[in-house]
Design an enzyme around this catalytic site. Structure first.
Site, PDB file in Angstrom:
ATOM      1  CB  CYS A  41      -0.940   0.003   1.206  1.00 33.76           C
ATOM      2  SG  CYS A  41      -1.758  -1.571   1.483  1.00 33.76           S
TER       3      CYS A  41
ATOM      4  CG  HIS B 197      -6.427   0.849   0.836  1.00 34.31           C
ATOM      5  ND1 HIS B 197      -5.421   1.454   0.141  1.00 34.31           N
ATOM      6  CD2 HIS B 197      -5.818   0.149   1.846  1.00 34.31           C
ATOM      7  CE1 HIS B 197      -4.259   1.149   0.693  1.00 34.31           C
ATOM      8  NE2 HIS B 197      -4.472   0.368   1.732  1.00 34.31           N
TER       9      HIS B 197
ATOM     10  CG  HIS C 134      -2.102   4.209   5.411  1.00 34.48           C
ATOM     11  ND1 HIS C 134      -1.736   4.171   4.088  1.00 34.48           N
ATOM     12  CD2 HIS C 134      -2.436   2.928   5.747  1.00 34.48           C
ATOM     13  CE1 HIS C 134      -1.827   2.930   3.638  1.00 34.48           C
ATOM     14  NE2 HIS C 134      -2.253   2.156   4.629  1.00 34.48           N
TER      15      HIS C 134
END
Length: 1003
Positions: free
Chosen positions: A181, A353, A316
């Site tokens: 990620c 995401h 995040h």
């Protein structure tokens, strides 16, 4: 609190100078910003083109199933303009769509940075791409019977970066980064380091993520990380897991000092970045508070900022209970002593995401926030998770947009990867020095645009018209920016402009009207070969070129230079005569020097604008400025000689004149020979002869011609130029000519004294200039010989077009264009707009002018124009994945059913050529079509394998094998024999036809 600038030693800052992106619900940066500012939701149902959600869905998330049928998906990820990048349909269909998306986005990001992508070819520009998923490969590399060379090169992480480097011919570092990620923010970190080390001067950094299968969603569900509604809810009491998203983003990075030096617009500045790893913690997939806190601290230290300097942080923010808690504690470890809490948010609430693209999504959000000086509210912030104790940690969620105060603002950006690789970046707003002064209105420019096809040009004209119609921007910087960024393609458009609103209207008209488009667009075959024709006496007028003098600093400087060279030899300033509109400019003693000054100044001006002559011709006194252009002598020598010529002619007795006769010179020779004081003054065409001499003698000739039915015309001149009456001045003129001298022209000069090209042993010396005074002007002969040299354009140099009409009467070669730098409609004073039209015409026909020289410094400011609009005619995708049984997917290329096919050959504007019949041609065409993925109808003899059809060495080898089999050749052809014949389909057919014939004869 100390300011960040006080903490910076050597400037190691990186400027974000360009960007482009596509995210769910946001097809471009403007839409992305709008989505953020309205707290929009880009999440929706899984599209039918991905996987059939019901086949994999279980609300309880049972084994092998996902607990949601929603996620963030971009629209039309299958669209790819393969023709733009010269990629064959077969290769495009085999390519991972992530590679295709990155090609589009990288191109548009560079344009957004004010950089023509083609201008970076061969440079050390680096490419750094974050990517963590390669589901296309999972779908295609498991069917071994269908693996081709294209499928192999169309997959693999490395190719996401390498595709960009290859197609843009970039020589810097090129690498794909997979740290899960955090991949794309780590890519930014590596790009910044490469810039600071001098490894590259430009860097493209980005990330991409496309969801093709439910595999990762199933993993998230089985790991207890998936949100049932498919939405991330960062730091919210409703947070219940990850919702998947996709997208692509690219930023263009430069060292700040370089960006400032080049006057580039800057979105934001990266002050420092840091990357670390969790190491061994409480699980390889679990985040680590202390490592996150350490990466924050390291980034602050490298950026030279204190935690209290940071106004907001893009977190995040996955929306998982554990992830949000650890991230808040890591931030709180550094910010819990703040007087004023730091704002916190996460774009994942809007998009989901985006995994490998998460870091770049956050970076672009922060850059836009700093650019617009407002931080968007964080979606789901209204239901803050009380368990996080944000206030105690010195944090607050943004429930409404945050206006940033004047001055420098600092922001943070976090991206944490599953597996433990953490990244953080510190950004600040662009420095005040990056803001350029306002541009005064009233400027003039040439708006240029290029595209691969006429249809692509229309599409992009509409995009530019739409963008300019919404903005109030000065036309000069708009045009200058278009000159820098929008070139490089084969179809060219150029339009002079003095007003942005009017420009927008004309762009739309050109896009919608074929006739208007034809006026301003062309597809040049090469660079222009330009001939300069210099006007002679008779073209002068009071105030000639005065407006151009006022409006063009370059022309003004060169006209003043010529005037200064002439002034020692005249009792008047020709410049002042011109500017004052003095009628004495018609006196020969001033006419000839004034015309020379105008010719010299126009030549020098055009030369500095990148318009240089390949061939030269001067009509009578026009040869003086032509001689200077050819390097025969310098300005001071030419000025002395032309001033002496005009003065000596003015001093001759009156009584002479000139008569224009619409008849061939041969029919007039007998009449002229009978009059010793009359000569042939000029031969301007087959039916255009000028007689010059004693007025009474001319009257006698005129009476004879009138009796023959010829309508003659007496020219308004003071003396009988180029006639025997010039003899009394020759002795005194020759003395000056001997002192001035002259040499061999350094450029081809077609002499109107000789009526042909001067040979290498023929100087334009004193003898030449003395002969020039009385000799006939053989314009027609010289021009016809010049036409044989193959000019594409004649540019007339003088105060008004005179020779252009003569050229047309000579029946010049087809396609020869005549232009004039000061050609204005009748009654309109020529000036800078008319010089702009000349540059526009030459640019359309293949010239690349020195655009910087045309614009004043105040206009040379980079403005962001609408990016290139790619074609959506071609679609390349896979069949949807089914659960039971698992089907092998097959890449399919689709085009809209209603749209006519767009053959590659359309770019060449050629139909199918000759020589495409017979068994050899059929075999070659079938093989080319099969290897490239084309239909036979899309091919023609002129289709170039590499430049038009996108072939490479691997495809050529496959092509060779297929043709050999189709023609049943007894033995393989050596590659070295084939290589010289790969220019086009036609040359390939000829080669194999010869081989086939040779085999047949031998047998």
């Amino acid at each position: 609190m100390s300011t960040p600038a006080e903490k910076t030693g050597p400037d190691r800052r990186i400027a974000v100078v360009g960007l482009d992106c596509r995210f769910p619900g946001a097809p471009d940066p403007a839409a992305y910003w709008d989505l953020l500012m309205r707290s929009g939701d880009g999440v929706g149902q899984v599209p039918d083109t991905r996987w059939l959600g019901a086949d994999f869905y279980s609300p309880e998330g049972e084994e092998g199933r996902t607990n949601t049928t929603e996620g963030g998906f971009i629209a039309d990820p299958d669209v790819f303009d393969n023709e733009f990048f010269t990629i064959s349909p077969r290769e495009a269909a085999a390519m991972d769509p992530q590679q295709r998306l990155l090609l589009h986005t990288a191109w548009r990001a560079l344009e957004n940075a004010g950089v023509a992508p083609s201008s970076l070819a061969g440079t050390r520009t680096g490419v750094f791409v974050g990517i963590m998923g390669n589901e296309w490969a999972q779908l295609h590399l498991t069917d071994y019977d269908r693996i081709t060379a294209q499928v192999g090169s169309g997959n693999g992480y490395c190719m996401t970066a390498n595709r960009i480097s290859y197609h843009l011919d970039l020589k810097g570092p090129s690498l794909a980064v997979d740290t899960a990620c955090s991949s794309s923010l780590v890519a930014v970190h590596l790009a910044g380091n490469a810039l600071l080390s001098g490894e590259c001067d430009y860097a493209l950094a980005g990330g991409v993520n496309v969801q093709l299968t439910p595999a990762l969603g199933i993993f998230y569900t089985q790991a207890g990380l998936s949100a049932p509604d498919g939405r991330c809810k960062p730091f919210s009491s409703e947070a219940d897991g990850i919702g998947r998203g996709e997208g692509v983003g690219v930023v263009v990075l430069r060292r700040l000092e370089d960006a400032l030096a080049d006057g580039q617009q800057i979105y934001a500045v990266i002050r420092g970045t840091a990357v670390n790893q969790d190491g061994r913690s409480n699980g390889i997939t679990a985040p680590n508070r202390w490592s996150q806190q350490e990466v924050l601290s390291a980034a602050y230290q490298r950026a030279g900022v204190e935690p209290a300097d940071v106004a907001f942080t893009e977190g995040h923010g996955t929306g998982t209970e554990l992830g949000d808690m650890i991230e808040v504690k890591a931030l709180g470890g550094l910010h819990n002593r703040r007087e004023k809490p730091m704002a916190l948010g996460s774009v994942k609430g809007n998009l989901g995401h985006t995994e490998g693209a998460a870091g770049i999504a956050g970076l672009i959000k922060v850059a836009l926030a700093l650019h617009h000086r407002v931080v968007p509210a964080s979606r789901f912030a209204t239901k803050e998770n009380g368990k996080l104790n944000l206030t105690r940690h010195g944090l607050k969620l943004l429930k409404a947009p945050l206006r940033l105060p004047a001055g420098t603002s600092v922001a943070g950006l976090s991206s944490f990867g599953m597996g433990g690789t953490n990244a953080h970046a510190v950004l600040e707003s662009a420095p005040a020095g990056a803001v350029r002064p306002a541009v005064p209105e009233g400027s003039v420019g040439v708006f240029t645009l290029s595209a691969t096809t006429p249809e692509a040009l229309r599409r992009n004209l509409l995009a530019q018209a739409g963008e300019l119609g919404k903005r109030r921007v000065p036309v000069g910087p708009v045009c200058w920016s278009s000159n820098r960024v929008k070139g490089g393609h084969r179809v060219r458009f150029a339009l002079p402009a003095a007003d942005t609103a009017e420009l927008a209207v004309k762009l739309r008209q050109a896009a919608e009207d074929e006739e208007v488009l034809g006026q301003y667009a062309a597809q040049p075959a090469g660079r222009p070969r330009t001939a300069f024709f210099y006007t002679g006496q008779g073209a002068q007028s009071p105030a000639m070129t005065a407006r151009l003098y006022r409006e063009s600093p370059r022309y003004r400087a060169h006209l003043e230079e010529a005037d200064a060279a002439l002034r020692p030899h005249l009792d008047e300033s020709v410049l002042q005569l011109i500017l004052s509109g003095d009628e004495r400019v018609h006196l020969t003693r001033y006419t000839q020097p004034a015309l020379f000054a105008v010719g010299y100044a126009l030549t020098r001006t055009l030369d500095e604008l990148g318009v240089a002559p390949a061939l030269l011709l001067g009509h009578s006194v026009g040869e003086y400025a032509a001689a200077v252009a050819a390097g025969v002598f310098g300005l001071p020598e030419a000025a002395r000689l032309i001033a002496a010529r005009g003065a000596l002619m003015q001093a001759l007795p009156s009584g002479g004149g000139m008569l224009s006769v619409p008849a061939p010179v041969a029919e007039l020779r007998e009449l002229v020979d009978a009059e010793p004081l009359v000569g042939i003054g000029a031969v301007n065409g087959p039916q255009g002869t000028v007689l010059s001499g004693d007025l009474k003698a001319l009257e006698r000739i005129d009476a004879v011609l009138l009796a023959r039915g010829l309508e003659t015309k007496r020219l308004q001149v003071s003396h009988a130029f180029h006639s025997p009456l010039m003899a009394p001045m020759l002795e005194r003129f020759s003395l000056v000519a001997e002192e001035v001298g002259g040499g061999i022209p350094k450029l081809p000069v077609y002499s109107t004294v000789r009526g042909r090209l001067l040979r290498d042993d023929e100087p334009m010396d004193a003898a030449y200039w003395v002969e020039h005074v009385g000799a006939p002007v053989l314009f027609a002969e010289a021009a016809e010989r010049l036409f044989e040299a193959g000019p594409t354009h004649v540019v007339e140099i003088g105060p008004r077009p005179v020779l252009s009409g003569l050229v047309r009467r000579l029946r010049p070669p087809a396609g020869l264009r005549t232009l004039h730098p000061a050609q204005a409609p009748r009654g309109e004073e020529p000036g800078l707009p008319h010089l702009a039209e000349l540059l526009a015409a030459l640019h359309r026909d293949g010239l690349n002018p020195a655009w910087d020289a045309f614009y004043p410094e105040a206009d040379r400011q980079a403005l962001r124009l609408a990016p290139y609009v790619f074609s959506d005619a071609h679609r390349y995708w896979s069949k949807p994945v089914r659960r039971n049984p698992v089907a092998v997917v097959e890449a399919v290329a689709e085009a809209p059913a209603a749209a006519a096919p767009q053959p590659v050959s359309a770019r060449l504007t050629l139909g199918r050529g000759a020589g495409l019949t017979g068994p050899t041609a059929e075999a070659v065409l079938a093989a080319v079509a099969q290897v490239g993925g084309y239909t036979v109808a899309e091919l023609n003899a002129h289709s170039r394998l590499y430049e038009d059809l996108g072939f490479d060495s691997v495809m050529v080898m496959e092509l060779k094998t297929r043709i050999e089999k189709k023609l049943a050749l007894p033995e393989a052809i050596p590659v070295q024999d084939l290589l010289p014949h790969l220019g086009s389909v036609g040359t390939l057919i000829t080669f194999f036809e010869e081989r086939r014939t040779r085999v047949t004869v031998a047998s």
